[in-house]
Design an enzyme around this catalytic site. Sequence first.
Site, PDB file in Angstrom:
ATOM      1  N   ASP A 367       0.996  -1.491  -0.153  1.00  0.00           N
ATOM      2  CA  ASP A 367       0.206   0.081  -0.317  1.00  0.00           C
ATOM      3  C   ASP A 367       1.147   1.512  -0.201  1.00  0.00           C
ATOM      4  O   ASP A 367       1.846   0.905   0.574  1.00  0.00           O
ATOM      5  CB  ASP A 367      -0.715  -0.426   1.434  1.00  0.00           C
ATOM      6  CG  ASP A 367      -1.982   1.326   1.253  1.00  0.00           C
ATOM      7  OD1 ASP A 367      -1.713   1.655   0.453  1.00  0.00           O
ATOM      8  OD2 ASP A 367      -2.621   0.855   2.325  1.00  0.00           O
ATOM      9  N   ARG A 443     -11.709   1.600   8.264  1.00  0.00           N
ATOM     10  CA  ARG A 443     -10.295   2.211   8.224  1.00  0.00           C
ATOM     11  C   ARG A 443     -10.527   4.173   7.354  1.00  0.00           C
ATOM     12  O   ARG A 443      -9.620   4.019   6.350  1.00  0.00           O
ATOM     13  CB  ARG A 443     -10.058   1.153   7.245  1.00  0.00           C
ATOM     14  CG  ARG A 443      -8.045   1.799   7.577  1.00  0.00           C
ATOM     15  CD  ARG A 443      -7.337   0.431   6.334  1.00  0.00           C
ATOM     16  NE  ARG A 443      -6.044   0.466   6.545  1.00  0.00           N
ATOM     17  CZ  ARG A 443      -5.468  -0.059   6.351  1.00  0.00           C
ATOM     18  NH1 ARG A 443      -5.222   0.160   4.636  1.00  0.00           N
ATOM     19  NH2 ARG A 443      -4.197   0.074   6.303  1.00  0.00           N
ATOM     20  N   LYS A 476      -1.597  -8.701  -4.563  1.00  0.00           N
ATOM     21  CA  LYS A 476      -2.225  -8.711  -3.823  1.00  0.00           C
ATOM     22  C   LYS A 476      -3.702  -8.110  -3.984  1.00  0.00           C
ATOM     23  O   LYS A 476      -3.143  -6.478  -3.963  1.00  0.00           O
ATOM     24  CB  LYS A 476      -1.366  -8.299  -2.594  1.00  0.00           C
ATOM     25  CG  LYS A 476      -1.755  -7.981  -1.096  1.00  0.00           C
ATOM     26  CD  LYS A 476      -0.912  -8.361  -0.241  1.00  0.00           C
ATOM     27  CE  LYS A 476      -1.597  -7.782   1.312  1.00  0.00           C
ATOM     28  NZ  LYS A 476       0.181  -7.373   2.035  1.00  0.00           N
ATOM     29  N   MET A 479      -8.775  -5.172   0.873  1.00  0.00           N
ATOM     30  CA  MET A 479      -9.995  -5.481   0.678  1.00  0.00           C
ATOM     31  C   MET A 479     -10.138  -5.181   2.449  1.00  0.00           C
ATOM     32  O   MET A 479     -10.458  -5.292   3.012  1.00  0.00           O
ATOM     33  CB  MET A 479     -10.894  -6.273   0.744  1.00  0.00           C
ATOM     34  CG  MET A 479     -12.088  -5.795  -0.157  1.00  0.00           C
ATOM     35  SD  MET A 479     -13.490  -5.709   1.483  1.00  0.00           S
ATOM     36  CE  MET A 479     -15.447  -5.922   1.239  1.00  0.00           C
ATOM     37  N   ASN A 480     -10.177  -3.531   2.804  1.00  0.00           N
ATOM     38  CA  ASN A 480     -10.307  -2.485   4.486  1.00  0.00           C
ATOM     39  C   ASN A 480     -11.183  -2.931   5.235  1.00  0.00           C
ATOM     40  O   ASN A 480     -11.601  -1.297   6.127  1.00  0.00           O
ATOM     41  CB  ASN A 480      -9.098  -2.200   4.507  1.00  0.00           C
ATOM     42  CG  ASN A 480      -7.837  -2.974   3.980  1.00  0.00           C
ATOM     43  OD1 ASN A 480      -7.310  -3.861   4.843  1.00  0.00           O
ATOM     44  ND2 ASN A 480      -7.156  -2.824   3.039  1.00  0.00           N
ATOM     45  N   CYS A 526      -6.572 -11.413   0.224  1.00  0.00           N
ATOM     46  CA  CYS A 526      -5.784 -10.929   1.800  1.00  0.00           C
ATOM     47  C   CYS A 526      -7.357 -11.320   3.186  1.00  0.00           C
ATOM     48  O   CYS A 526      -7.951 -10.588   2.437  1.00  0.00           O
ATOM     49  CB  CYS A 526      -5.762  -9.317   1.429  1.00  0.00           C
ATOM     50  SG  CYS A 526      -4.808  -8.099   2.904  1.00  0.00           S
ATOM     51  N   ASP A 534     -11.222 -17.577   2.289  1.00  0.00           N
ATOM     52  CA  ASP A 534     -12.737 -19.257   1.604  1.00  0.00           C
ATOM     53  C   ASP A 534     -12.389 -19.718   0.330  1.00  0.00           C
ATOM     54  O   ASP A 534     -12.171 -19.295  -0.263  1.00  0.00           O
ATOM     55  CB  ASP A 534     -14.124 -18.561   1.743  1.00  0.00           C
ATOM     56  CG  ASP A 534     -14.027 -17.046   0.998  1.00  0.00           C
ATOM     57  OD1 ASP A 534     -13.948 -17.611  -0.454  1.00  0.00           O
ATOM     58  OD2 ASP A 534     -14.188 -15.677   0.986  1.00  0.00           O
ATOM     59  N   ASP A 548      -3.952  -9.886   9.550  1.00  0.00           N
ATOM     60  CA  ASP A 548      -2.593  -9.270  10.101  1.00  0.00           C
ATOM     61  C   ASP A 548      -1.892  -9.298  11.017  1.00  0.00           C
ATOM     62  O   ASP A 548      -0.911  -8.250  12.012  1.00  0.00           O
ATOM     63  CB  ASP A 548      -3.382  -7.870   9.771  1.00  0.00           C
ATOM     64  CG  ASP A 548      -3.455  -7.073   8.640  1.00  0.00           C
ATOM     65  OD1 ASP A 548      -2.938  -7.340   7.870  1.00  0.00           O
ATOM     66  OD2 ASP A 548      -4.895  -6.699   8.530  1.00  0.00           O
ATOM     67  N   GLU A 614      21.654 -12.384  11.963  1.00  0.00           N
ATOM     68  CA  GLU A 614      20.489 -13.053  11.639  1.00  0.00           C
ATOM     69  C   GLU A 614      20.182 -13.576   9.885  1.00  0.00           C
ATOM     70  O   GLU A 614      19.587 -14.070   9.836  1.00  0.00           O
ATOM     71  CB  GLU A 614      19.252 -11.867  11.681  1.00  0.00           C
ATOM     72  CG  GLU A 614      18.942 -11.408  13.185  1.00  0.00           C
ATOM     73  CD  GLU A 614      18.911 -10.314  13.830  1.00  0.00           C
ATOM     74  OE1 GLU A 614      18.531 -10.135  14.785  1.00  0.00           O
ATOM     75  OE2 GLU A 614      18.678  -8.970  13.500  1.00  0.00           O
TER      76      GLU A 614
HETATM   77  C1  DGJ Z   1      -4.309  -5.046   5.019  1.00  0.00           C
HETATM   78  C2  DGJ Z   1      -2.690  -5.660   4.477  1.00  0.00           C
HETATM   79  O1  DGJ Z   1      -3.731  -7.336   4.985  1.00  0.00           O
HETATM   80  C3  DGJ Z   1      -1.653  -5.713   5.060  1.00  0.00           C
HETATM   81  O2  DGJ Z   1      -0.942  -6.454   5.080  1.00  0.00           O
HETATM   82  C4  DGJ Z   1      -1.781  -4.802   4.454  1.00  0.00           C
HETATM   83  O3  DGJ Z   1      -1.329  -4.444   2.857  1.00  0.00           O
HETATM   84  C5  DGJ Z   1      -2.604  -3.396   4.332  1.00  0.00           C
HETATM   85  N1  DGJ Z   1      -3.781  -4.246   4.495  1.00  0.00           N
HETATM   86  C6  DGJ Z   1      -2.077  -1.907   3.701  1.00  0.00           C
HETATM   87  O4  DGJ Z   1      -3.283  -1.350   3.441  1.00  0.00           O
END
Ligand code: DGJ
Length: 730
Positions: A367, A443, A476, A479-480, A526, A534, A548, A614
Amino acid sequence: MIVLDQENKIFTLHTRNTTYQMKADQYNVLLHTYYGAKIDNCDLSVLLQCGERSFTPNPNEAGSNRNYSLDVAPQEYSTCGVGDFRLPAIELELANGSHTADMRYEGFRLEKGKYALEGLPGFYSTKDEAETLVIMLRDAAAQVVMELYYSVFEAYDLITRTVRIVNQGTEEIRLCRCASLCLDFPRSDMDLITFNAHHLMERCLDRGPLRPGIQSVGSVRGISSHQHNPFVILCGRDTDEDTGMCCGAMLLYSGNFEAAVECSQYENSRLVMGIHPFHFCWTLTSGQAFTAPEAAMVYSSNGFGQMSRQYHRAIRKHLLREPYDGRRKPVLINNWEATYFDFNADRLADIAREASALGIELFVMDDGWFGSRNNDDSGLGDWQVNLEKLPGGLEELVPRIKNMGMKFGIWMEPEMVNEDSHLYRAHPDWALHVPGRAPARGRGQLALDFSRKDVRDSIYEQMKVVLSSADIAYLKWDMNRSLTDVWSASLPSRRQGEVYHRYVLGVYDLLERLHRDYPHILIEGCCGGGGRFDGGMLYYTPQVWCSDDTDAIDRLCIQYGTSFCYPVCTMGAHVSAVPNEQNGRVTPLKTRGITAMSGAFGYEMDLGKCTAEEKKEIRRQVESYKTHYNLLHEGDYYRLSSPFQDRSFTAWEQVSPDQREALVSVVYGCINAAPLFGTLRIKGLNPDFQYQIDGAEPLYSGETLMKAGYPFPQIQGDYSAFQIYLRAVG
Ligand code: DGJ
């Protein structure tokens, strides 16, 4: 194998280890007679019991026969309003306002291969890999025809199902419920297992006994959700990993769903699973049809482990569609937790350079690369490169990364828009909202009305420009937020009950276009955002960011629960920095590597901050993952312990199909000063093979390792971990 007894209207579906049977009775009601361990062909309706019961109505044609009632009959697909008071699978509102459905058997057909669903995800097969039975039912009064589809994947003990409903009348009808699966059991002494919790702790296993009445899980968030997964299990009270009956039910759907179980008055139980009836109402005009999403069942007589392995094999072979098809997928590095929104081309290039030197093969820019996206509150919807951050655009950045020997991947959130964006300013009406009501933000963002083709087309045009501008190997799809204010300007008021489902179909449509136009791009879904881990998403996005929460110890629970249905190759899992960004926990790097390796493996940290020691460990992990890739991703998965039951350690194992190799992973919890001298019993080996452990002597027989176990090494330090690699010699 599908066996038909046409004279007696008996339909038997055999898989390698199970049998499923239906029979149309004297009134042409389609009954479910059996689902369980394999039984040779016979009429299992002898198991059905009936007798007069008060307050259980008798169908009109039964005349004076009071022994027959739909209220106790195990209907294969339960009807409503005509005598069965238990959970309905279908609910119709007829033109005259009645809510009745009475479906009777009319015929069947057999097809080679698996049926396909237009616009919906589903398992797939060649003509020879599956067989399909379609049973036709009709409600003569409503003039509605229903087709029940069953495909049998014999080797995997997998039966997929769906339902298609056609309005053959002249008047409009409304479909208020249309489940994908209805399954009656002649018992209720069972446990229901569901996978629940919340964002940052998804798919935690919950097990409890069935109780009288209805128990359910579901989602009305417009997404399958972090809170409940569209996969449930019914099992015996004593069933464990290796013994006892269990029946898994998976819904391949990414929107509102419900999985409900009802224990009836006579202690039978019924599972109904499908689109959630909340705000679902689909209008069918004359001649129109509706198809429910697919459900997939696996029955095991040998505990959860066998059920999971059958799901894993079937999903890997017949659901995932991915560009790598048998080849190893690249190990990736994602910049999100290293930079969040604060990066430029040089910063990204630095991360990629460090990663490349350690054997990492794909760089994913997360992002923040587009529009005015410098925080959560702006930019979504404007899918043009931010030239202040990336002055030469992707045309310059991607070759720069590729010159380091790495592939390039990109992040997008196509379904979303910020009010602070050019897109929103030009098309405020494209965001889901109810006229006269200011929509809730999630968000800081709004959801676009993906039920509308014009909205999707416009977003896709933007996506194509980006994806075609450079050599992009991975996408990727984030969707938040959950959906609220669900209303679409494209539909009249009486059809607003279609918007939730049309939204999901819209997401699938865009994902399918991506598949068609960019077959070489690996798409990751995501479940950090979106919560959509699913079977529906997996058809389009063969891996899904699992959570996350990147803390290795929390991930043990999340990945454990996820593994009951979904194979490890689908679980996006990254090694991240410590103290962990989400919970502040400090775990050893080795432990983080072992946990993430049982997933679609990658890193998500600033490698520039790692010490030489590391980096050496990371290089070793990457090598180990590559070496054991087939075993990790294609091997049979065994849960050796449950992080929900035993907090002192969590163990799991992958075994090659020929049982000649196995990789056992163990992560400890908090250590005390005098740990027990225990052994870990390993599973799935060949008792007659002699195994070398990590290439060293002595040899252990498979029988010893499975019956007596392998001694736990004495390791110090909280959350430490070890892996052992077993190879058969001779
Ligand atoms: C939610 C995702 O799960 C994260 O990995 C990341 O991509 C953020 N969104 C970015 O806004």
